[in-house]
Motif scaffolding. Structure first.
Motif, PDB file in Angstrom:
ATOM      1  N   ILE A   1      15.196  88.694  16.856  1.00  0.00           N
ATOM      2  CA  ILE A   1      15.174  87.236  16.932  1.00  0.00           C
ATOM      3  C   ILE A   1      16.154  86.752  17.989  1.00  0.00           C
ATOM      4  O   ILE A   1      15.832  85.913  18.843  1.00  0.00           O
ATOM      5  N   GLU A   2      17.373  87.290  17.977  1.00  0.00           N
ATOM      6  CA  GLU A   2      18.432  86.831  18.883  1.00  0.00           C
ATOM      7  C   GLU A   2      18.104  87.089  20.344  1.00  0.00           C
ATOM      8  O   GLU A   2      18.505  86.325  21.227  1.00  0.00           O
ATOM      9  N   THR A   3      17.384  88.164  20.637  1.00  0.00           N
ATOM     10  CA  THR A   3      17.038  88.477  22.031  1.00  0.00           C
ATOM     11  C   THR A   3      15.800  87.731  22.519  1.00  0.00           C
ATOM     12  O   THR A   3      15.407  87.871  23.678  1.00  0.00           O
ATOM     13  N   GLY A   4      15.175  86.958  21.643  1.00  0.00           N
ATOM     14  CA  GLY A   4      13.959  86.240  22.015  1.00  0.00           C
ATOM     15  C   GLY A   4      12.699  87.061  21.843  1.00  0.00           C
ATOM     16  O   GLY A   4      11.587  86.567  22.083  1.00  0.00           O
ATOM     17  N   LEU A   5      12.842  88.306  21.412  1.00  0.00           N
ATOM     18  CA  LEU A   5      11.696  89.193  21.258  1.00  0.00           C
ATOM     19  C   LEU A   5      10.733  88.673  20.192  1.00  0.00           C
ATOM     20  O   LEU A   5       9.514  88.776  20.337  1.00  0.00           O
ATOM     21  N   ALA A   6      11.281  88.107  19.120  1.00  0.00           N
ATOM     22  CA  ALA A   6      10.438  87.602  18.040  1.00  0.00           C
ATOM     23  C   ALA A   6       9.498  86.509  18.536  1.00  0.00           C
ATOM     24  O   ALA A   6       8.303  86.510  18.231  1.00  0.00           O
ATOM     25  N   ASP A   7      10.035  85.581  19.307  1.00  0.00           N
ATOM     26  CA  ASP A   7       9.196  84.500  19.835  1.00  0.00           C
ATOM     27  C   ASP A   7       8.118  85.045  20.765  1.00  0.00           C
ATOM     28  O   ASP A   7       6.967  84.591  20.742  1.00  0.00           O
ATOM     29  N   GLU A   8       8.479  86.020  21.593  1.00  0.00           N
ATOM     30  CA  GLU A   8       7.507  86.625  22.503  1.00  0.00           C
ATOM     31  C   GLU A   8       6.395  87.316  21.721  1.00  0.00           C
ATOM     32  O   GLU A   8       5.211  87.228  22.081  1.00  0.00           O
ATOM     33  N   ALA A   9       6.776  88.016  20.647  1.00  0.00           N
ATOM     34  CA  ALA A   9       5.789  88.756  19.859  1.00  0.00           C
ATOM     35  C   ALA A   9       4.804  87.815  19.187  1.00  0.00           C
ATOM     36  O   ALA A   9       3.599  88.085  19.144  1.00  0.00           O
ATOM     37  N   VAL A  10       5.293  86.706  18.666  1.00  0.00           N
ATOM     38  CA  VAL A  10       4.413  85.739  18.012  1.00  0.00           C
ATOM     39  C   VAL A  10       3.396  85.181  19.006  1.00  0.00           C
ATOM     40  O   VAL A  10       2.201  85.083  18.708  1.00  0.00           O
ATOM     41  N   VAL A  11       3.853  84.816  20.199  1.00  0.00           N
ATOM     42  CA  VAL A  11       2.940  84.305  21.230  1.00  0.00           C
ATOM     43  C   VAL A  11       1.894  85.363  21.577  1.00  0.00           C
ATOM     44  O   VAL A  11       0.692  85.067  21.684  1.00  0.00           O
ATOM     45  N   ALA A  12       2.345  86.593  21.751  1.00  0.00           N
ATOM     46  CA  ALA A  12       1.424  87.678  22.116  1.00  0.00           C
ATOM     47  C   ALA A  12       0.412  87.955  21.006  1.00  0.00           C
ATOM     48  O   ALA A  12      -0.775  88.174  21.276  1.00  0.00           O
ATOM     49  N   LEU A  13       0.867  87.936  19.752  1.00  0.00           N
ATOM     50  CA  LEU A  13      -0.033  88.221  18.633  1.00  0.00           C
ATOM     51  C   LEU A  13      -1.056  87.109  18.449  1.00  0.00           C
ATOM     52  O   LEU A  13      -2.230  87.374  18.149  1.00  0.00           O
ATOM     53  N   ARG A  14      -0.633  85.866  18.625  1.00  0.00           N
ATOM     54  CA  ARG A  14      -1.590  84.762  18.503  1.00  0.00           C
ATOM     55  C   ARG A  14      -2.661  84.864  19.598  1.00  0.00           C
ATOM     56  O   ARG A  14      -3.846  84.652  19.334  1.00  0.00           O
ATOM     57  N   ALA A  15      -2.234  85.188  20.797  1.00  0.00           N
ATOM     58  CA  ALA A  15      -3.193  85.338  21.892  1.00  0.00           C
ATOM     59  C   ALA A  15      -4.124  86.518  21.638  1.00  0.00           C
ATOM     60  O   ALA A  15      -5.337  86.438  21.876  1.00  0.00           O
ATOM     61  N   GLU A  16      -3.556  87.608  21.156  1.00  0.00           N
ATOM     62  CA  GLU A  16      -4.366  88.796  20.873  1.00  0.00           C
ATOM     63  C   GLU A  16      -5.357  88.521  19.746  1.00  0.00           C
ATOM     64  O   GLU A  16      -6.519  88.946  19.805  1.00  0.00           O
ATOM     65  N   ALA A  17      -4.910  87.800  18.724  1.00  0.00           N
ATOM     66  CA  ALA A  17      -5.798  87.469  17.607  1.00  0.00           C
ATOM     67  C   ALA A  17      -6.969  86.611  18.076  1.00  0.00           C
ATOM     68  O   ALA A  17      -8.117  86.812  17.640  1.00  0.00           O
ATOM     69  N   LEU A  18      -6.698  85.651  18.950  1.00  0.00           N
ATOM     70  CA  LEU A  18      -7.774  84.805  19.468  1.00  0.00           C
ATOM     71  C   LEU A  18      -8.766  85.625  20.284  1.00  0.00           C
ATOM     72  O   LEU A  18      -9.989  85.479  20.130  1.00  0.00           O
ATOM     73  N   ALA A  19      -8.241  86.501  21.146  1.00  0.00           N
ATOM     74  CA  ALA A  19      -9.123  87.328  21.969  1.00  0.00           C
ATOM     75  C   ALA A  19      -9.992  88.237  21.101  1.00  0.00           C
ATOM     76  O   ALA A  19     -11.197  88.392  21.346  1.00  0.00           O
ATOM     77  N   ARG A  20      -9.384  88.814  20.079  1.00  0.00           N
ATOM     78  CA  ARG A  20     -10.144  89.725  19.208  1.00  0.00           C
ATOM     79  C   ARG A  20     -11.138  88.963  18.341  1.00  0.00           C
ATOM     80  O   ARG A  20     -12.219  89.482  18.029  1.00  0.00           O
ATOM     81  N   LEU A  21     -10.780  87.755  17.941  1.00  0.00           N
ATOM     82  CA  LEU A  21     -11.711  86.946  17.171  1.00  0.00           C
ATOM     83  C   LEU A  21     -12.941  86.612  18.017  1.00  0.00           C
ATOM     84  O   LEU A  21     -14.085  86.716  17.537  1.00  0.00           O
ATOM     85  N   GLU A  22     -12.723  86.217  19.265  1.00  0.00           N
ATOM     86  CA  GLU A  22     -13.851  85.900  20.147  1.00  0.00           C
ATOM     87  C   GLU A  22     -14.725  87.127  20.369  1.00  0.00           C
ATOM     88  O   GLU A  22     -15.965  87.030  20.387  1.00  0.00           O
ATOM     89  N   LEU A  23     -14.089  88.295  20.531  1.00  0.00           N
ATOM     90  CA  LEU A  23     -14.835  89.537  20.708  1.00  0.00           C
ATOM     91  C   LEU A  23     -15.670  89.839  19.461  1.00  0.00           C
ATOM     92  O   LEU A  23     -16.859  90.199  19.555  1.00  0.00           O
TER      93      LEU A  23
END
Length: 444
Positions: free
Chosen positions: A332-354
């Motif tokens: 969380i402190e390094t900002g990794l958590a925020d990056e992961a959430v953004v990446a997972l939401r984008a990945e979930a959308l892409a996989r849902l469309e697929l």
């Protein structure tokens, strides 16, 4: 290669284009990809976008960068067991964390962990600093929580067990939907508690049915997963939440709010915790929003239950391992958590469309992205379909795993985030589509 016309961020569209090229055989395992500059020219994007895309593919295990040599395609076994079966039964996120970012978080965690008094041995529910970091992140991303309002535990599963145990004295009956998380079913059974189904629709429990159930069963506890309900996949909107909250208040009941998928929320509603903090035991975890490697659970009970839950936590497991708490805080402190959430939401959308494209699915409960989909079908057909899928090399969760009550579950859950790569998911989905088509031919 061409960029797909979708709502995904540019670097994710670049990553998707490269991964599609790999899946098609244009670039094979062991081959070197074109340079970042060449890819940027081919796709008419900046080198920075290509760099972010390659970092994302590296974190998913699709490619590997070698200093001075370039980027190479890895053999794709992600999401497949040793026997070659693609697992769509496990609701775990794919890896989205780049190795160098994990190293940064680990180095910070190492420094902080080595400075812990007594090695963190006596901090059963996390140190003040650890809880402060986690509470601050949840406040910024999900629901307001104070440092002294949360306990850190061994994943959401322990959080559920602790919550049910704390509420058991009021009633041994738990109300939930007709299908729910198997881990919650197991926790209730272990405590000698009974789950009773309440009629629901596409947003959760129907208020009239809930009112009757609370009046007729003596139940004092509801178990709810309002975002990406597992396995049914819906999100409970603000009006329904307020209606449920009013009934809980009227019948002097409590809610165990499982918000483990809360970062997928799209309806902008308040959590049950925000609506009625004294009647909600709030549960979350980093397992779904960051990585299952960090089984850091969060439980936020009403103040009057805090002491009871602390005592049981001490008896059950002496708290979360201190290093896990430090690593979670460092992410969380390094900002990794925020990056992961953004990446997972984008990945979930892409996989849902697929998934919608290959299986021909129309409207879905969470069109902005979800970790799993529920495919309604007759109970007998669902069981048969799961068996046929397994025989064809795709593992699905048996419908009965989440069954509450006597009525069998009328559908199947597909965990679209389980495979490491979209290419593996696509292969599994085409197998499922083939089974659907063969069944339609037989029906005709």
């Amino acid at each position: 290669m061409t960029l797909a016309d979708s709502g995904l961020p540019l670097h994710e569209r670049v990553a998707q284009a490269v991964e599609t090229a790999i899946a098609s055989g244009r670039y094979r395992a062991g081959e070197r990809l074109p340079t970042h500059r060449q890819l940027a020219q081919q796709l008419s994007v900046s080198i920075g976008s290509v760099t972010r895309a390659i970092d994302a593919l590296s974190s998913r295990g699709v490619v590997r960068g070698e200093t001075g040599r370039g980027t190479f395609v890895l053999a794709q076994a992600g999401g497949e067991a040793d026997d070659g079966i693609v697992d769509l039964s496990t609701n775990a996120p794919p890896p989205v964390i780049a190795p160098h970012r994990m190293t940064e978080a680990s180095e910070l965690a190492n420094r902080n962990a080595l400075a812990l008094a007594n090695g963190g041995y006596i901090d059963l529910s996390g140190t003040d600093r650890q809880r402060g970091v986690v509470a601050g992140w949840l406040t910024a991303t999900r629901t307001p929580l104070g440092t002294d309002e949360i306990l850190l535990c061994n994943g959401a599963q322990q959080g559920l067990h602790l919550a049910f145990a704390a509420l058991r004295e009021r009633s041994t009956i738990i109300l939930t939907e007709s299908a729910t998380f198997p881990g919650a079913i197991a926790a209730a059974a272990n405590l000698g508690m009974t789950m009773i189904p309440v009629t629901h629709d596409g947003e959760g429990m129907e208020p009239a049915a809930l009112d009757a159930a609370l009046a007729n069963t003596g139940a004092k506890t509801l178990y709810l997963t309002p975002v990406a309900q597992n396995p049914l996949g819906f999100e409970t909107g603000p009006e329904r939440r307020r209606a449920i909250a009013a009934l809980v208040e009227r019948h002097d009941a409590m809610i165990v709010e499982d918000d483990i998928y809360g970062f997928y929320a799209a309806k902008g509603t308040l959590t049950f915790r925000q609506l009625m903090p004294e009647r909600v035991v709030y549960i979350s975890s980093l397992s779904k929003s960051l990585t299952p490697l960090i089984r850091l659970g969060v439980i936020a009970p009403p103040a009057r239950l805090m002491g009871t839950i602390r005592k049981r936590m001490r008896a059950e497991g002496w708290g979360l391992p201190p290093y896990v708490a430090e690593l979670g805080a460092a992410m969380i402190e390094t900002g990794l958590a925020d990056e992961a959430v953004v990446a997972l939401r984008a990945e979930a959308l892409a996989r849902l469309e697929l998934t919608r494209s290959i299986l021909g699915i129309g409207a879905v409960p969470m069109p902005g992205g979800t970790p799993h989909l529920f495919l309604p079908m007759a109970p007998i057909k669902a069981e048969q379909f799961a068996r046929r899928a397994s025989e064809a090399g795709v593992r699905l969760t048996p419908p009965s795993a989440g069954q509450v009550g006597e009525a069998p579950v009328a559908g199947l859950r597909i965990c679209i985030m389980a495979p490491r790569s979209r290419a593996t998911l696509e292969r599994a989905l085409r197998i499922l589509a083939g089974i659907f088509e063969s069944e339609e031919e037989v029906a005709v």
